[in-house]
Design a protein around this motif. Structure first.
Motif, PDB file in Angstrom:
ATOM      1  N   GLN A   7       0.846  -1.180   0.000  1.00  0.00           N
ATOM      2  CA  GLN A   7       0.000   0.000   0.000  1.00  0.00           C
ATOM      3  C   GLN A   7       0.887   1.237   0.000  1.00  0.00           C
ATOM      4  O   GLN A   7       1.864   1.308   0.743  1.00  0.00           O
ATOM      5  CB  GLN A   7      -0.907  -0.001   1.224  1.00  0.00           C
ATOM      6  N   LEU A   8       0.552   2.200  -0.830  1.00  0.00           N
ATOM      7  CA  LEU A   8       1.305   3.446  -0.903  1.00  0.00           C
ATOM      8  C   LEU A   8       0.919   4.316   0.288  1.00  0.00           C
ATOM      9  O   LEU A   8      -0.248   4.674   0.441  1.00  0.00           O
ATOM     10  CB  LEU A   8       1.023   4.177  -2.212  1.00  0.00           C
ATOM     11  N   MET A   9       1.911   4.605   1.137  1.00  0.00           N
ATOM     12  CA  MET A   9       1.678   5.433   2.318  1.00  0.00           C
ATOM     13  C   MET A   9       2.819   6.435   2.455  1.00  0.00           C
ATOM     14  O   MET A   9       3.932   6.180   2.019  1.00  0.00           O
ATOM     15  CB  MET A   9       1.607   4.564   3.571  1.00  0.00           C
ATOM     16  N   ARG A  10       2.535   7.565   3.094  1.00  0.00           N
ATOM     17  CA  ARG A  10       3.574   8.541   3.394  1.00  0.00           C
ATOM     18  C   ARG A  10       4.344   8.085   4.620  1.00  0.00           C
ATOM     19  O   ARG A  10       3.806   7.447   5.503  1.00  0.00           O
ATOM     20  CB  ARG A  10       2.964   9.914   3.697  1.00  0.00           C
ATOM     21  N   SER A  11       5.608   8.435   4.676  1.00  0.00           N
ATOM     22  CA  SER A  11       6.417   8.081   5.827  1.00  0.00           C
ATOM     23  C   SER A  11       6.105   9.026   6.984  1.00  0.00           C
ATOM     24  O   SER A  11       5.999  10.237   6.803  1.00  0.00           O
ATOM     25  CB  SER A  11       7.905   8.172   5.487  1.00  0.00           C
ATOM     26  N   GLY A  12       5.990   8.466   8.160  1.00  0.00           N
ATOM     27  CA  GLY A  12       5.775   9.277   9.351  1.00  0.00           C
ATOM     28  C   GLY A  12       7.074   9.648  10.035  1.00  0.00           C
ATOM     29  O   GLY A  12       7.116  10.536  10.872  1.00  0.00           O
ATOM     30  N   ARG A  13       8.158   8.959   9.693  1.00  0.00           N
ATOM     31  CA  ARG A  13       9.448   9.184  10.355  1.00  0.00           C
ATOM     32  C   ARG A  13      10.467   9.847   9.445  1.00  0.00           C
ATOM     33  O   ARG A  13      11.052  10.858   9.787  1.00  0.00           O
ATOM     34  CB  ARG A  13      10.003   7.859  10.857  1.00  0.00           C
ATOM     35  N   ASP A  14      10.747   9.239   8.300  1.00  0.00           N
ATOM     36  CA  ASP A  14      11.772   9.738   7.385  1.00  0.00           C
ATOM     37  C   ASP A  14      11.137  10.667   6.372  1.00  0.00           C
ATOM     38  O   ASP A  14      10.695  10.240   5.310  1.00  0.00           O
ATOM     39  CB  ASP A  14      12.477   8.567   6.679  1.00  0.00           C
ATOM     40  N   LYS A  15      11.052  11.947   6.714  1.00  0.00           N
ATOM     41  CA  LYS A  15      10.412  12.876   5.796  1.00  0.00           C
ATOM     42  C   LYS A  15      11.172  14.194   5.771  1.00  0.00           C
ATOM     43  O   LYS A  15      11.765  14.612   6.757  1.00  0.00           O
ATOM     44  CB  LYS A  15       8.964  13.117   6.175  1.00  0.00           C
ATOM     45  N   LYS A  16      11.186  14.809   4.607  1.00  0.00           N
ATOM     46  CA  LYS A  16      11.774  16.131   4.445  1.00  0.00           C
ATOM     47  C   LYS A  16      10.671  17.187   4.468  1.00  0.00           C
ATOM     48  O   LYS A  16      10.788  18.191   5.131  1.00  0.00           O
ATOM     49  CB  LYS A  16      12.556  16.237   3.134  1.00  0.00           C
ATOM     50  N   ILE A  17       9.613  16.948   3.718  1.00  0.00           N
ATOM     51  CA  ILE A  17       8.466  17.868   3.717  1.00  0.00           C
ATOM     52  C   ILE A  17       7.241  17.147   4.268  1.00  0.00           C
ATOM     53  O   ILE A  17       6.744  17.480   5.323  1.00  0.00           O
ATOM     54  CB  ILE A  17       8.189  18.425   2.308  1.00  0.00           C
ATOM     55  N   ALA A  18       6.773  16.135   3.554  1.00  0.00           N
ATOM     56  CA  ALA A  18       5.568  15.434   3.994  1.00  0.00           C
ATOM     57  C   ALA A  18       5.734  13.917   3.993  1.00  0.00           C
ATOM     58  O   ALA A  18       4.807  13.203   4.318  1.00  0.00           O
ATOM     59  CB  ALA A  18       4.387  15.815   3.114  1.00  0.00           C
ATOM     60  N   GLY A  19       6.893  13.413   3.620  1.00  0.00           N
ATOM     61  CA  GLY A  19       7.126  11.976   3.602  1.00  0.00           C
ATOM     62  C   GLY A  19       6.648  11.268   2.359  1.00  0.00           C
ATOM     63  O   GLY A  19       6.657  10.042   2.294  1.00  0.00           O
TER      64      GLY A  19
END
Length: 66
Positions: A7-19
Motif C-alpha cells: 500500500q502506498l503510504m507517506r512516511s511518518g518518520r523519514d520525511k523532508k516535507i511530507a514523507g
C-alpha cells in the motif's frame, strides 16, 4: 500463507516535507534520495511533479513503521 498487499503510504518518520518521496520509494523498493531527485527534476521541468506531490500529500495515509 498470507501475502501482505503493498500500500502506498507517506512516511511518518523519514520525511523532508511530507514523507511522500520516502513512501513512494518504499513502495517501489528504491532509495528515497533517488526518488527525491527524480521528483525534483519533474517538478522543475514539467511542473507535474508539484501537483502529484500535493495530491499524494493529501490522499496518502501516514505510516509509522518506516
Amino acid at each position: 500463507g498470507t501475502a501482505m498487499k503493498k500500500q502506498l503510504m507517506r512516511s511518518g518518520r523519514d520525511k523532508k516535507i511530507a514523507g511522500v518521496c520516502t513512501g513512494v520509494a518504499h513502495y517501489l523498493d528504491m532509495d528515497p534520495t533517488i526518488v527525491r531527485v527524480i521528483w525534483g527534476v519533474l517538478a522543475c521541468c514539467y511542473g507535474a511533479g508539484i501537483v502529484a506531490y500535493i495530491i499524494l500529500w493529501i490522499i496518502a495515509p501516514v505510516a509509522t513503521d518506516y
